[in-house]
Structure formats: C-alpha cells, structure tokens
Design an enzyme around this catalytic site. Structure first.
Site, short mmCIF file in Angstrom:
data_model
loop_
_atom_site.label_atom_id
_atom_site.label_comp_id
_atom_site.label_asym_id
_atom_site.label_seq_id
_atom_site.Cartn_x
_atom_site.Cartn_y
_atom_site.Cartn_z
N HIS A 1 0.91 -1.27 -0.06
CA HIS A 1 -0.03 0.00 0.03
C HIS A 1 0.84 1.29 0.06
O HIS A 1 0.67 2.19 0.81
CB HIS A 1 -0.91 0.10 1.07
CG HIS A 1 -0.86 -0.33 2.40
ND1 HIS A 1 0.24 0.51 3.28
CD2 HIS A 1 -1.08 -0.86 3.33
CE1 HIS A 1 0.34 0.58 4.41
NE2 HIS A 1 -0.66 -0.45 4.41
N HIS B 1 -7.00 -8.67 13.93
CA HIS B 1 -7.03 -7.49 13.24
C HIS B 1 -7.68 -7.78 11.82
O HIS B 1 -7.33 -8.97 11.11
CB HIS B 1 -5.52 -7.17 12.80
CG HIS B 1 -4.97 -5.83 12.17
ND1 HIS B 1 -5.85 -4.85 12.01
CD2 HIS B 1 -4.10 -5.64 11.37
CE1 HIS B 1 -5.53 -3.93 11.39
NE2 HIS B 1 -4.18 -4.14 10.77
N GLU C 1 -7.32 -5.90 8.93
CA GLU C 1 -6.64 -5.21 7.58
C GLU C 1 -6.58 -6.44 6.66
O GLU C 1 -6.51 -7.52 6.99
CB GLU C 1 -5.22 -4.82 7.89
CG GLU C 1 -5.14 -3.55 6.74
CD GLU C 1 -3.83 -2.37 6.87
OE1 GLU C 1 -3.29 -2.63 8.03
OE2 GLU C 1 -3.46 -1.92 6.05
N ASP D 1 -4.52 -7.57 4.50
CA ASP D 1 -3.25 -8.52 4.62
C ASP D 1 -3.63 -9.86 5.52
O ASP D 1 -2.89 -10.92 5.54
CB ASP D 1 -2.01 -7.90 4.62
CG ASP D 1 -2.03 -7.06 5.76
OD1 ASP D 1 -2.98 -6.58 6.23
OD2 ASP D 1 -0.75 -6.81 6.38
N HIS E 1 -2.54 -1.16 15.00
CA HIS E 1 -2.62 0.34 14.56
C HIS E 1 -4.01 0.72 13.93
O HIS E 1 -4.02 1.81 13.21
CB HIS E 1 -1.46 0.56 13.46
CG HIS E 1 -1.46 -0.26 12.13
ND1 HIS E 1 -1.93 0.23 11.08
CD2 HIS E 1 -1.79 -1.62 12.00
CE1 HIS E 1 -1.86 -0.51 10.01
NE2 HIS E 1 -2.00 -1.78 10.74
N ASP F 1 0.44 -6.94 13.95
CA ASP F 1 1.30 -5.98 13.40
C ASP F 1 2.25 -5.60 14.26
O ASP F 1 3.64 -5.45 13.89
CB ASP F 1 0.42 -4.93 12.79
CG ASP F 1 -0.27 -5.12 11.55
OD1 ASP F 1 0.38 -6.08 10.76
OD2 ASP F 1 -1.14 -4.42 11.14
N TYR G 1 9.69 -0.47 9.93
CA TYR G 1 8.15 -0.65 9.92
C TYR G 1 7.34 0.33 11.12
O TYR G 1 6.49 0.88 10.68
CB TYR G 1 7.97 -1.97 10.71
CG TYR G 1 6.53 -2.71 10.72
CD1 TYR G 1 6.27 -3.37 9.43
CD2 TYR G 1 5.71 -2.34 11.69
CE1 TYR G 1 4.89 -3.90 9.25
CE2 TYR G 1 4.39 -2.94 11.66
CZ TYR G 1 4.22 -3.81 10.37
OH TYR G 1 2.67 -4.29 10.53
N HIS H 1 3.70 -10.50 10.87
CA HIS H 1 4.83 -10.25 9.44
C HIS H 1 5.98 -10.63 10.13
O HIS H 1 6.62 -10.01 11.30
CB HIS H 1 4.78 -8.61 9.20
CG HIS H 1 3.34 -8.22 8.69
ND1 HIS H 1 2.95 -8.66 7.45
CD2 HIS H 1 2.50 -7.23 8.96
CE1 HIS H 1 1.82 -8.26 7.13
NE2 HIS H 1 1.41 -7.47 7.98
FE1 FEO Z 1 -2.18 -3.53 9.64
FE2 FEO Z 1 -0.53 -5.99 8.61
O1 FEO Z 1 -1.90 -5.04 8.57
#
Ligand code: FEO
Length: 405
Positions: A24, A78, A80, A82, A145, A164, A196, A229
C-alpha cells in the site's frame, strides 16, 4: 512449505510473500510474510488468517498438521486485508468454528464479508478462552494500529501473538530471530523494525508506551513474541520490547538527514557544503534525494535522525512537488521530538522555503529559522554560506539532542 513448530504444539502456518515490493505505497524490497498460528489442543484454534492470494498456502500448511475441518476456534486479531481476506476460504472448510474478534473488528468484518453465516463472539481485554490445556487471554490494542486491533497471549506457553506490533517486512527462509541473526544479521532485523515502526506506527508512540506498561502491569511473562509479519522473537523478545519503548520515548541518532529534491541541480549543489558543515561539527549526515529514493526509505531516515534539513527548489512560487508530497506524508505520521530547517534555490520570487517551514510548523516540530535561500546557482561565496548554515544547524541539533539524554 509446511508448518513450523514454535513451542509444544503451537505452529506457524503462514505464507511467505517473496515478491511484494509495494505494500500500500510502502516499499518492501525484502518482501514480507503473513504469519498465522495454529494451536493443537483439545479444541484446535487458529490465530489469524493471511492475505487472500495466499489462502491455499496457509490451508496446505494447516493440513500438514491437522485437517482444517477440525479447527474449533478462529481468533481474528486484526481485520486489515493482509490478514483477513482468506477467512471465508478457511471458514468454508470449518463452518461451525467460532470467530473471536473485538466489537470494532466485527463491524469492519461485516463490511468485507457476509458474516451472518458465521458464529462470532465479541471479546475484550481480560476475556479468556480455555481450549484444553491452554488458555488464551485477549488484549485489545486499539489504534495499534487500527481501531479493531488486539493481541492474544497464550498463557501456558508465554507466547504473545502480537499482530502487526513488533513485526517487520522481511521474507526469509527462517522464522526465528536467532536463526535470522546467524544466516543474515541482527542489524538487518533491527533496521527492518525501525523501518516498520517509522512507516506504520510513528503516530502511535504514546499508545505504544501505555500498552507496553499495561502488559507489564498485567504481569505477563513473555518468552516469545510472534507477530503477523516477518521474524518471530524467541531468543530475545525483550530486545524488541525495549526498541519499541525507546522509539516511543523519542529516541533518535545524533545525526542529520538532508532530504531534498532538485530541478537543475542548484538545490543539490547546496547539499554538499551543508553536509560538510554538519560533519565538521562532528554530527553524522545522510543525504537523500527524493524521486531517487522510495518515500518509505526517506521516512525511515527522517525517523532515525534527530535533525532534518528539507531542501526544495521553488517551482511556480511553491515547493517542489516531490518535497510537498514527502512533507504531506510525514505530517500524517505525526512526528515528534525532531528538529528541522529548510533551504533551496529560487529564480524569481522564491516561496518554497517559506512554504516548507509552514508545513514543518504544522507538524509541531522544533525549527531553526530562517532557513537559507540562494538565487539560481550557489556561487563560491554562497557555498561558504551553505557550509555555515550546515554548521549552525548541526550545533542546534546537538543542543536539542541533549534534552533526550
Ligand atoms: Fe495492519 Fe499487517 O496489517
């Protein structure tokens, strides 16, 4: 690939994305991973899913341990894209499983999927789920986040599934920090953490401090931090906790980043004597030309340094577009505890340096004024002025840095 055991029946079942280079808008030269975890207990539990494109890979990894139809609980930390966009494929294999998610997570999930067919249980901080020999403790982390974010602590294993938080965009053949330090290097892992944090978590420093203090007050013993991640922290999770505390507390290097762009190399020519002046004051300096550097790298270098000099030529009486783009991006990250100034060349009326200061002040950063403007191209005399400008800025950076010692 197959599942990788973290500890006593807790497995990584995620996917490695070797190829992603634009996350993104954030440049990821090392790719990333989408980590999710499987706990083999009386009631088999999956923690998080992965990006849609990798659904078949995580299902295959789960299958290397157990048939997905046997999963009883799915925790969504989460929402999001991904992490959540393969949930429908997974739920199709185990339609009677219960999803555990925060209230804000449920509301968001409802916008992406038809959730009416799923069993969903809302959880909040302090709620627990006994799955057999193990107990899961849910900890909401709103705005770390996203509003929906939470972490899950596996009590008996002392593993924090941190979503994250504490993650990094690194695709690697290894899963753990000690392995990565051996086959790559710890400094590369640290760099990825800073990258990050700067690009994703910079706005949330105060929340991070409060949340880490909450975890400490809860008395959780953390032997492993498993983010969604990158690399899992098993040999030294305290290291990444301390890095986060330091960054949230305003830690930066005693250094200056010169972040600039140039039309016909005049602003660029100013950077050389400015850089020399900074170095002659004993302050490290890094020079970054926008348009030749990914935005996320420029943001990281801004974050590393206590001081930043913004270099911009004037174009049509305003800042150069790439510099304006950088400052707009930076403002959204709500930077703190940094000092800045601006410089640049102009041909007619000027205006870019003034505008750069307006933007820096909107962010609430400390400034050194009035900056430096040079007509057209720096003369030899102007180069001396640039050198002195660099020296003076470095002196002010050293003074300001003292506040954080
Ligand atoms: Fe906030 Fe890895 O997504």
């Amino acid at each position: 690939m197959k599942a990788v055991e973290l500890k006593n029946g807790v497995y990584w079942v995620g996917a490695i994305d070797w190829a992603v280079r634009d996350f993104h808008g954030y440049v990821t030269p090392r790719g990333t991973t989408y980590n999710n975890y499987l706990i083999m207990d009386d009631e088999i539990t999956l923690l998080d899913t992965v990006k849609y494109d990798f659904a078949d890979i995580t299902i295959k990894n789960i299958r290397s341990v157990v048939e997905p139809s046997k999963i009883r609980h799915v925790v969504i930390n989460h929402i999001e894209n991904d992490h959540v966009t393969s949930i429908d494929k997974i739920m199709a294999l185990t339609p009677d499983a219960t999803i555990y998610i925060t209230e804000k997570g449920r509301k968001g999930l409802d916008r992406f999927f038809d959730i009416s067919k799923w069993n969903i249980k809302i959880v909040k901080t302090g709620d627990t789920l006994k799955i057999g020999k193990r107990t899961l403790l849910f900890i909401e982390t709103p705005m770390l986040h996203w509003p929906d974010s939470m972490m899950t602590y596996i009590k008996e294993e002392k593993i924090l599934i941190s979503q994250d938080g504490f993650g990094q965009h690194i695709a690697s053949a290894v899963r753990f920090d000690d392995e990565f330090a051996t086959c790559e290097s710890m400094s590369e892992l640290e760099d990825a953490i800073i990258d990050y944090y700067a690009n994703i978590l910079m706005p949330f420093g105060q929340i991070i401090k409060t949340k880490i203090a909450d975890l400490q007050k809860m008395g959780l013993e953390i032997e492993m931090i498993a983010p969604d991640h990158g690399i899992i922290w098993r040999s030294n999770p305290q290291k990444v906790l301390q890095m986060y505390m330091d960054m949230a507390g305003g830690k930066a290097n005693l250094s200056v980043s010169i972040i600039y762009d140039t039309m016909w190399h005049s602003t660029e020519q100013m950077t050389y004597p400015i850089m020399q002046g900074i170095k002659d004051e004993g302050v490290e300096c890094k020079v970054i030309r926008l348009r030749a550097t990914p935005m996320s790298v420029a943001i990281k270098e801004f974050w590393r340094s206590r001081g930043t000099l913004i270099g911009t030529p004037t174009l049509n009486n305003i800042m150069y577009p790439s510099v304006a783009e950088f400052l707009t991006h930076l403002r959204g990250l709500r930077p703190k505890n940094r000092i800045a100034a601006a410089f640049g060349s102009f041909g007619w009326g000027g205006g870019a340096v003034k505008e750069a200061y307006e933007e820096i002040k909107r962010m609430g950063l400390e400034t050194v004024e009035p900056g430096l403007q040079i007509l057209y191209r720096p003369s030899l005399e102007d180069e001396t002025t640039c050198y002195e400008f660099g020296k003076e800025f470095a002196k002010r950076v050293k003074e300001y840095h003292q506040k954080f010692q």
